[in-house]
Design a protein around this motif. Structure first.
Motif, PDB file in Angstrom:
ATOM      1  N   TYR A 118       0.829  -1.207   0.000  1.00  0.00           N
ATOM      2  CA  TYR A 118       0.000   0.000   0.000  1.00  0.00           C
ATOM      3  C   TYR A 118       0.867   1.262   0.000  1.00  0.00           C
ATOM      4  N   GLN A 119       1.952   1.227   0.765  1.00  0.00           N
ATOM      5  CA  GLN A 119       2.841   2.387   0.823  1.00  0.00           C
ATOM      6  C   GLN A 119       3.492   2.662  -0.531  1.00  0.00           C
ATOM      7  N   ILE A 120       3.909   1.601  -1.230  1.00  0.00           N
ATOM      8  CA  ILE A 120       4.497   1.757  -2.572  1.00  0.00           C
ATOM      9  C   ILE A 120       3.453   2.328  -3.530  1.00  0.00           C
ATOM     10  N   LEU A 121       2.251   1.765  -3.497  1.00  0.00           N
ATOM     11  CA  LEU A 121       1.185   2.258  -4.377  1.00  0.00           C
ATOM     12  C   LEU A 121       0.888   3.733  -4.104  1.00  0.00           C
ATOM     13  N   ALA A 122       0.855   4.112  -2.840  1.00  0.00           N
ATOM     14  CA  ALA A 122       0.589   5.514  -2.477  1.00  0.00           C
ATOM     15  C   ALA A 122       1.719   6.416  -2.969  1.00  0.00           C
ATOM     16  N   ALA A 123       2.958   5.939  -2.888  1.00  0.00           N
ATOM     17  CA  ALA A 123       4.094   6.745  -3.334  1.00  0.00           C
ATOM     18  C   ALA A 123       4.105   6.908  -4.854  1.00  0.00           C
TER      19      ALA A 123
END
Length: 161
Positions: free
Chosen positions: A99-104
């Motif tokens: 999720y953090q990668i997708l948000a970034a």
């Protein structure tokens, strides 16, 4: 001339966009490829997909998707839990790190799209979307093949010589 062939231009546009997108993700220092991002997005948006279904949605062969999923799992971006009712399958979920990668990546994706579509009105974008969907439908498996025009006599005779 290749530049006069519609599908050559379409492929050129897609490849140019993918190069731009990957370069911008790399420049931001986010350790993910476009294909890995696509698989993460598919997993985020769909529940309980089989590997073949993921492959179809991201336009990749199953072996490539298997490698991408294995790598995403090793990196902790995807979790794979065995399904209690089918020991041969796992339930794939985007992890917190995923999720953090997708948000970034999301602001980069939006910026890339804005740049690529610069100068195209909303109506032109809608028209292009519709035309591309129609071409895809025309090429879908199971669609009855179009009748080919008859070959000119000179071309038919040239093959038999």
């Amino acid at each position: 001339m290749l530049s006069n062939i519609l599908f050559y231009s379409l492929d050129k546009a897609i490849r140019s966009y993918r190069r731009l997108a990957q370069a911008n993700i790399d420049r931001a220092g986010i350790p993910i490829t476009i294909d890995q991002w696509l698989v993460l997005r598919v997993l985020l948006e769909n529940v309980d997909l089989r590997q073949a279904e993921i492959a179809e949605l991201v336009f990749k062969d199953q072996a490539s998707v298997a490698r991408i999923l294995a790598m995403l799992t090793r990196r902790g971006l995807v979790s794979a839990q065995p399904l209690p009712h089918d020991g041969r399958r796992t339930q794939l979920r985007v992890s917190e790190a995923g999720y953090q990668i997708l948000a970034a990546v999301q602001p980069i994706v939006l910026s890339n799209r804005q740049l690529a579509l610069q100068g195209l009105s909303d109506d032109e974008q809608a028209l292009l979307q519709g035309l591309l969907e129609r071409i895809a439908a025309n090429c879908a498996p199971g669609r009855k093949p179009a009748r080919l025009p008859p070959r000119p006599a000179a071309a038919a005779g040239a093959r038999t010589k």
